[in-house]
Design a protein around this motif. Structure first.
Motif, PDB file in Angstrom:
ATOM      1  N   SER A 199      11.650  -7.596  -9.597  1.00 15.84           N
ATOM      2  CA  SER A 199      12.154  -8.949  -9.866  1.00 15.84           C
ATOM      3  C   SER A 199      12.764  -9.575  -8.619  1.00 15.84           C
ATOM      4  O   SER A 199      12.515 -10.741  -8.309  1.00 15.84           O
ATOM      5  N   LEU A 200      13.570  -8.796  -7.896  1.00 20.35           N
ATOM      6  CA  LEU A 200      14.189  -9.304  -6.669  1.00 20.35           C
ATOM      7  C   LEU A 200      13.129  -9.640  -5.617  1.00 20.35           C
ATOM      8  O   LEU A 200      13.242 -10.647  -4.912  1.00 20.35           O
ATOM      9  N   ALA A 201      12.113  -8.810  -5.513  1.00 22.56           N
ATOM     10  CA  ALA A 201      11.044  -9.048  -4.542  1.00 22.56           C
ATOM     11  C   ALA A 201      10.300 -10.343  -4.857  1.00 22.56           C
ATOM     12  O   ALA A 201      10.061 -11.175  -3.969  1.00 22.56           O
ATOM     13  N   ASN A 202       9.939 -10.528  -6.126  1.00 19.97           N
ATOM     14  CA  ASN A 202       9.226 -11.747  -6.501  1.00 19.97           C
ATOM     15  C   ASN A 202      10.095 -12.990  -6.334  1.00 19.97           C
ATOM     16  O   ASN A 202       9.612 -14.033  -5.885  1.00 19.97           O
ATOM     17  N   LEU A 203      11.372 -12.886  -6.697  1.00 18.74           N
ATOM     18  CA  LEU A 203      12.252 -14.056  -6.533  1.00 18.74           C
ATOM     19  C   LEU A 203      12.453 -14.410  -5.066  1.00 18.74           C
ATOM     20  O   LEU A 203      12.458 -15.588  -4.709  1.00 18.74           O
ATOM     21  N   SER A 204      12.618 -13.411  -4.209  1.00 19.28           N
ATOM     22  CA  SER A 204      12.799 -13.722  -2.785  1.00 19.28           C
ATOM     23  C   SER A 204      11.552 -14.398  -2.225  1.00 19.28           C
ATOM     24  O   SER A 204      11.645 -15.345  -1.437  1.00 19.28           O
ATOM     25  N   SER A 205      10.384 -13.957  -2.655  1.00 19.62           N
ATOM     26  CA  SER A 205       9.147 -14.595  -2.206  1.00 19.62           C
ATOM     27  C   SER A 205       9.041 -16.026  -2.729  1.00 19.62           C
ATOM     28  O   SER A 205       8.706 -16.951  -1.980  1.00 19.62           O
ATOM     29  N   LEU A 206       9.326 -16.210  -4.014  1.00 19.37           N
ATOM     30  CA  LEU A 206       9.276 -17.550  -4.591  1.00 19.37           C
ATOM     31  C   LEU A 206      10.197 -18.507  -3.841  1.00 19.37           C
ATOM     32  O   LEU A 206       9.791 -19.614  -3.468  1.00 19.37           O
ATOM     33  N   LEU A 207      11.422 -18.087  -3.603  1.00 15.33           N
ATOM     34  CA  LEU A 207      12.380 -18.955  -2.904  1.00 15.33           C
ATOM     35  C   LEU A 207      11.926 -19.243  -1.480  1.00 15.33           C
ATOM     36  O   LEU A 207      12.023 -20.377  -1.000  1.00 15.33           O
ATOM     37  N   PHE A 208      11.425 -18.216  -0.802  1.00 17.57           N
ATOM     38  CA  PHE A 208      10.988 -18.395   0.585  1.00 17.57           C
ATOM     39  C   PHE A 208       9.859 -19.425   0.698  1.00 17.57           C
ATOM     40  O   PHE A 208       9.835 -20.239   1.612  1.00 17.57           O
ATOM     41  N   TRP A 209       8.942 -19.384  -0.261  1.00 18.12           N
ATOM     42  CA  TRP A 209       7.785 -20.275  -0.193  1.00 18.12           C
ATOM     43  C   TRP A 209       8.023 -21.650  -0.817  1.00 18.12           C
ATOM     44  O   TRP A 209       7.316 -22.602  -0.496  1.00 18.12           O
ATOM     45  N   GLN A 210       9.018 -21.774  -1.674  1.00 22.00           N
ATOM     46  CA  GLN A 210       9.260 -23.064  -2.322  1.00 22.00           C
ATOM     47  C   GLN A 210      10.375 -23.882  -1.688  1.00 22.00           C
ATOM     48  O   GLN A 210      10.345 -25.109  -1.762  1.00 22.00           O
ATOM     49  N   LEU A 211      11.361 -23.226  -1.089  1.00 20.94           N
ATOM     50  CA  LEU A 211      12.465 -23.966  -0.468  1.00 20.94           C
ATOM     51  C   LEU A 211      12.043 -24.453   0.910  1.00 20.94           C
ATOM     52  O   LEU A 211      11.531 -23.678   1.723  1.00 20.94           O
ATOM     53  N   ALA A 212      12.264 -25.721   1.168  1.00 16.20           N
ATOM     54  CA  ALA A 212      11.926 -26.292   2.472  1.00 16.20           C
ATOM     55  C   ALA A 212      12.987 -25.921   3.494  1.00 16.20           C
ATOM     56  O   ALA A 212      14.169 -25.763   3.164  1.00 16.20           O
TER      57      ALA A 212
END
Length: 163
Positions: free
Chosen positions: A37-50
């Motif tokens: 869960s932490l891995a997927n969330l960190s990836s999501l945030l990295f790719w979605q946050l400008a």
């Protein structure tokens, strides 16, 4: 499988964080493994946050934060509670929004490109701090209170992972 489209960055912040929370909830649904869960969330945030250069988690272990899943350049392996922005967030139990990390007393520079930082402490259902969500940006004053509130809503999704 969740299909993540192009970044949502053209939206106003409240709508952006609402949609980001929905994407995060979809990633977490049905997954009881914390590290996954932490891995997927960190990836999501990295790719979605400008305009960010690091997004990830540190997990609390014996009065120090230990590097967890993240996206970005290699980072500090361990941060003592009370030191740096992450350690301060744990010691104070409050979100830290730092406009200029060079002005933060005791800042730990894991990536010299980072100029601003937002750190949210993560509490379990019993109120124990289990770690932090850490987001860095190469721009000064990248984060504001809207970002803190929006990212807290994402962090709150993790509470169900810790009993």
């Amino acid at each position: 499988m969740i299909e993540i489209a192009d970044p949502l960055s053209d939206m106003e912040k409240p709508a952006f964080y609402n949609d980001l929370q929905l994407l995060a909830a979809g990633l977490l649904e049905g997954d009881d493994d914390l590290i996954s869960s932490l891995a997927n969330l960190s990836s999501l945030l990295f790719w979605q946050l400008a305009d960010i250069n690091w997004a990830g988690f540190y997990l609390l272990s014996d009065k120090e934060l230990v590097l967890g899943p993240f996206q970005g350049k290699p980072a500090c392996n361990r941060i003592p509670v009370g030191q740096g922005v992450c350690g301060t967030a744990v010691a104070k139990g409050t979100t830290q929004v730092v406009a200029d990390v060079q002005q933060f007393p005791g800042h730990i520079a894991c990536d010299s490109a980072s100029r601003s930082e937002l750190v949210i402490p993560l509490f379990d259902k019993q109120g124990n701090c289990r770690g932090v969500l850490d987001i860095d940006s190469p721009s000064l004053a990248r984060f504001d209170q809207e970002d803190a509130v929006g990212l807290q809503s994402i962090a709150d999704l993790l509470l169900n992972k810790w009993s």
